[in-house]
Design a protein around this motif. Structure first.
Motif, PDB file in Angstrom:
ATOM      1  N   LEU A  81       0.833  -1.214   0.000  1.00  0.00           N
ATOM      2  CA  LEU A  81       0.000   0.000   0.000  1.00  0.00           C
ATOM      3  C   LEU A  81       0.866   1.261   0.000  1.00  0.00           C
ATOM      4  O   LEU A  81       0.413   2.336  -0.394  1.00  0.00           O
ATOM      5  CB  LEU A  81      -0.922   0.009   1.220  1.00  0.00           C
ATOM      6  CG  LEU A  81      -1.957  -1.124   1.302  1.00  0.00           C
ATOM      7  CD1 LEU A  81      -2.674  -1.093   2.648  1.00  0.00           C
ATOM      8  CD2 LEU A  81      -2.969  -1.005   0.167  1.00  0.00           C
ATOM      9  N   ILE A  82       2.129   1.115   0.464  1.00  0.00           N
ATOM     10  CA  ILE A  82       3.061   2.242   0.467  1.00  0.00           C
ATOM     11  C   ILE A  82       3.833   2.291  -0.844  1.00  0.00           C
ATOM     12  O   ILE A  82       3.915   3.324  -1.503  1.00  0.00           O
ATOM     13  CB  ILE A  82       4.059   2.116   1.642  1.00  0.00           C
ATOM     14  CG1 ILE A  82       3.316   2.116   2.976  1.00  0.00           C
ATOM     15  CG2 ILE A  82       5.096   3.245   1.603  1.00  0.00           C
ATOM     16  CD1 ILE A  82       4.222   1.846   4.175  1.00  0.00           C
ATOM     17  N   GLY A  83       4.387   1.145  -1.235  1.00  0.00           N
ATOM     18  CA  GLY A  83       5.222   1.085  -2.426  1.00  0.00           C
ATOM     19  C   GLY A  83       6.679   1.251  -2.043  1.00  0.00           C
ATOM     20  O   GLY A  83       7.065   2.213  -1.397  1.00  0.00           O
ATOM     21  N   ASP A  84       7.507   0.268  -2.412  1.00  0.00           N
ATOM     22  CA  ASP A  84       8.927   0.285  -2.070  1.00  0.00           C
ATOM     23  C   ASP A  84       9.625   1.445  -2.770  1.00  0.00           C
ATOM     24  O   ASP A  84       9.596   1.533  -4.000  1.00  0.00           O
ATOM     25  CB  ASP A  84       9.559  -1.045  -2.502  1.00  0.00           C
ATOM     26  CG  ASP A  84      10.990  -1.182  -2.044  1.00  0.00           C
ATOM     27  OD1 ASP A  84      11.512  -0.242  -1.422  1.00  0.00           O
ATOM     28  OD2 ASP A  84      11.594  -2.236  -2.332  1.00  0.00           O
ATOM     29  N   PRO A  85      10.278   2.343  -2.014  1.00  0.00           N
ATOM     30  CA  PRO A  85      10.972   3.466  -2.647  1.00  0.00           C
ATOM     31  C   PRO A  85      12.322   3.100  -3.246  1.00  0.00           C
ATOM     32  O   PRO A  85      12.993   3.965  -3.820  1.00  0.00           O
ATOM     33  CB  PRO A  85      11.147   4.461  -1.489  1.00  0.00           C
ATOM     34  CG  PRO A  85      11.194   3.613  -0.265  1.00  0.00           C
ATOM     35  CD  PRO A  85      10.288   2.434  -0.545  1.00  0.00           C
ATOM     36  N   SER A  86      12.761   1.850  -3.143  1.00  0.00           N
ATOM     37  CA  SER A  86      14.077   1.451  -3.648  1.00  0.00           C
ATOM     38  C   SER A  86      14.222   1.802  -5.117  1.00  0.00           C
ATOM     39  O   SER A  86      13.426   1.377  -5.956  1.00  0.00           O
ATOM     40  CB  SER A  86      14.292  -0.057  -3.469  1.00  0.00           C
ATOM     41  OG  SER A  86      14.281  -0.410  -2.115  1.00  0.00           O
ATOM     42  N   GLY A  87      15.261   2.564  -5.424  1.00  0.00           N
ATOM     43  CA  GLY A  87      15.553   2.913  -6.805  1.00  0.00           C
ATOM     44  C   GLY A  87      14.600   3.906  -7.417  1.00  0.00           C
ATOM     45  O   GLY A  87      14.663   4.172  -8.618  1.00  0.00           O
ATOM     46  N   ASP A 153      20.565   6.140  -0.278  1.00  0.00           N
ATOM     47  CA  ASP A 153      20.954   6.811  -1.522  1.00  0.00           C
ATOM     48  C   ASP A 153      19.757   7.408  -2.255  1.00  0.00           C
ATOM     49  O   ASP A 153      19.807   8.539  -2.742  1.00  0.00           O
ATOM     50  CB  ASP A 153      21.688   5.801  -2.426  1.00  0.00           C
ATOM     51  CG  ASP A 153      22.423   6.474  -3.561  1.00  0.00           C
ATOM     52  OD1 ASP A 153      23.106   7.476  -3.308  1.00  0.00           O
ATOM     53  OD2 ASP A 153      22.304   6.006  -4.700  1.00  0.00           O
ATOM     54  N   ASP A 154      18.653   6.647  -2.338  1.00  0.00           N
ATOM     55  CA  ASP A 154      17.464   7.120  -3.063  1.00  0.00           C
ATOM     56  C   ASP A 154      16.953   8.429  -2.465  1.00  0.00           C
ATOM     57  O   ASP A 154      16.613   9.369  -3.192  1.00  0.00           O
ATOM     58  CB  ASP A 154      16.334   6.078  -3.010  1.00  0.00           C
ATOM     59  CG  ASP A 154      16.799   4.707  -3.437  1.00  0.00           C
ATOM     60  OD1 ASP A 154      17.556   4.638  -4.416  1.00  0.00           O
ATOM     61  OD2 ASP A 154      16.412   3.727  -2.802  1.00  0.00           O
ATOM     62  N   GLN A 163      13.579  17.194  -4.876  1.00  0.00           N
ATOM     63  CA  GLN A 163      12.423  16.350  -5.181  1.00  0.00           C
ATOM     64  C   GLN A 163      11.837  15.858  -3.856  1.00  0.00           C
ATOM     65  O   GLN A 163      12.580  15.549  -2.919  1.00  0.00           O
ATOM     66  CB  GLN A 163      12.838  15.155  -6.054  1.00  0.00           C
ATOM     67  CG  GLN A 163      13.309  15.563  -7.445  1.00  0.00           C
ATOM     68  CD  GLN A 163      13.847  14.368  -8.227  1.00  0.00           C
ATOM     69  OE1 GLN A 163      14.514  13.513  -7.676  1.00  0.00           O
ATOM     70  NE2 GLN A 163      13.562  14.337  -9.512  1.00  0.00           N
ATOM     71  N   PRO A 164      10.523  15.753  -3.770  1.00  0.00           N
ATOM     72  CA  PRO A 164       9.897  15.400  -2.485  1.00  0.00           C
ATOM     73  C   PRO A 164      10.151  13.952  -2.067  1.00  0.00           C
ATOM     74  O   PRO A 164      10.261  13.056  -2.902  1.00  0.00           O
ATOM     75  CB  PRO A 164       8.406  15.644  -2.746  1.00  0.00           C
ATOM     76  CG  PRO A 164       8.246  15.504  -4.226  1.00  0.00           C
ATOM     77  CD  PRO A 164       9.522  16.015  -4.828  1.00  0.00           C
ATOM     78  N   VAL A 165      10.265  13.769  -0.769  1.00  0.00           N
ATOM     79  CA  VAL A 165      10.288  12.435  -0.155  1.00  0.00           C
ATOM     80  C   VAL A 165       9.148  12.418   0.850  1.00  0.00           C
ATOM     81  O   VAL A 165       9.149  13.185   1.814  1.00  0.00           O
ATOM     82  CB  VAL A 165      11.623  12.159   0.561  1.00  0.00           C
ATOM     83  CG1 VAL A 165      11.568  10.803   1.265  1.00  0.00           C
ATOM     84  CG2 VAL A 165      12.788  12.196  -0.424  1.00  0.00           C
TER      85      VAL A 165
END
Length: 405
Positions: A81-87, A153-154, A163-165
């Motif tokens: 539901l979040i989604g992996d931010p890797s890469g 790193d991402d 860019q937003p995190v």
């Protein structure tokens, strides 16, 4: 096997192991206590089908099973539901609960094409995360610092580019790490892009008084383009549920150099055996096409059968060497009308292109033929004024029989 032989066996195809001495200790302890190790690997159900890239890790998991250990195939229906931010260079659009549930169900049906069902536990991290209270979330968040999280790193790259995190992305590694605490994982496996998340799991296990998990990181399999990692969103994938002829044809389309990478990561051949094939090709004793046919048949056999692999080879030879049509192809029926239908629109209608724009590009690239005649005019049309049967072909493997009736 001796412990050293087991270590060597388990490290086949592994990019990085943290830490070998800890894995040796756990294998010794497991042998002494007759208690199997708990091997965790998480899969976010972001797409409905598993592809060949997923099987790189599944094959490594199977090696642990072959030694008697228990694999936990963890479906991240909560983290999905979040989604992996890797890469990721941007925040991933979250999936809906319905999408996650549907995709998770297909995963359950597909993993046993590789894994041993007798030694596999399928679990869902929603089991402990859905009832997680606000107080528990705050307690978990207190176990890790913002400074450590921004070392990722991402995240650091995105912040440098202004860019937003999103805050929920910072929670993803914490939740993945907490999964290891709940499951008391001895080993966690993941792709090389997962290193940060896996290390968070080690730290959280220490925080909760557990021995930190051993980490096995697997290489990311390049897709058919030979550049980007295999991904459904990029369209460069081989789905393990695809028909045998489709898998065979896609494998045959990869470059000769990439072929050895697939031999190493997608078959049971050892490194010396792959080197032998590479040397035979280099010395001219084995044609690259013959080596690729062998690779394609090995992969098809794993997900279908030996007979299906033989039929797929015959079909490929029939279509590409003898320039004949496949014995079976999908049929699409259209009603007789007075209009002439532009081929670019027809391709979309019968599922051979995702959009008219893509269809026009395919025609411009000489990738489209009608009744075995190359189509070069992007404005070409098909007459639908009387009953007829035509074969529309896109690329090397896309065949549809269009019946006007």
């Amino acid at each position: 096997m001796t412990i050293e032989e087991q270590l060597s066996f388990l490290q086949q195809g592994v990019s990085e192991l943290i830490r070998p001495e800890e894995l040796r200790e756990r294998l010794v302890r497991s042998a002494q206590t007759a208690m199997p190790l708990r091997i965790k690997a998480g899969f976010d159900p972001t797409a409905p089908d598993l592809h060949l890239g997923h099987t790189v890790m599944l094959r490594s998991m199977r090696r642990f099973q072959d030694l008697g250990h228990t694999v936990i195939f963890l479906i991240g229906d909560f983290t999905g539901l979040i989604g992996d931010p890797s890469g990721r260079s941007a925040t991933r659009k979250p999936l809906t609960r319905e999408e996650v549930a549907k995709n998770a169900e297909t995963y359950k049906q597909q993993v046993f094409k590789v894994l041993d069902p007798e030694k596999t536990v399928i679990d869902f991290n929603s089991r402990w995360m859905m009832p997680f209270s606000s107080e528990q979330f705050l307690t978990l968040a207190a176990r890790y610092t913002v400074a450590r999280m921004l070392e990722r790193d991402d995240f650091s790259k995105r912040l440098k580019r202004s860019q937003p995190v999103a805050i929920h992305e910072l929670l993803y590694p914490l939740i993945q790490g907490y999964d290891s605490v709940v499951l008391q994982a001895d080993v966690e496996m993941g792709g090389t892009d997962q290193k940060f998340n896996l290390l968070v799991g080690r730290e959280l296990q220490r925080e909760y008084g557990q021995d930190p998990q051993v980490l096995l990181m697997l290489p990311l399999l390049e897709g058919l383009d030979g550049v980007q990692k295999m991904s459904k969103s990029l369209g460069n994938y081989i789905g393990i549920q695809e028909p045998a002829s489709e898998i065979f044809g896609k494998v045959m389309s990869i470059s000769d150099d990439l072929m050895y990478r697939y031999y190493e990561l997608c078959t049971d051949l050892s490194s010396p055996e792959v080197d032998r094939i590479r040397n035979q090709v280099a010395q001219g004793r084995l044609h690259p096409k013959a080596a690729k046919v062998d690779l394609a048949k090995r992969i098809v056999r794993e997900f279908h059968s030996r007979q299906a692999a033989d039929r797929a080879e015959e079909e490929f030879h029939r279509i590409h060497s003898q320039r004949l049509l496949p014995d079976k192809m999908e049929e699409k029926r259209l009603p007789v009308s007075q209009e002439r239908l532009r081929l670019s629109k027809l391709m979309v209608r019968v599922g051979l292109a995702a959009s008219v724009g893509q269809a026009v590009r395919l025609i411009s690239q000489d990738a489209v033929s009608l009744n075995q005649e190359r189509v070069t005019d992007v404005k070409a049309e098909m007459d639908c004024s009387q009953p007829s049967s035509s074969v529309l072909k896109v690329g090397k493997r896309g065949f549809v029989k269009v019946i006007v009736e």
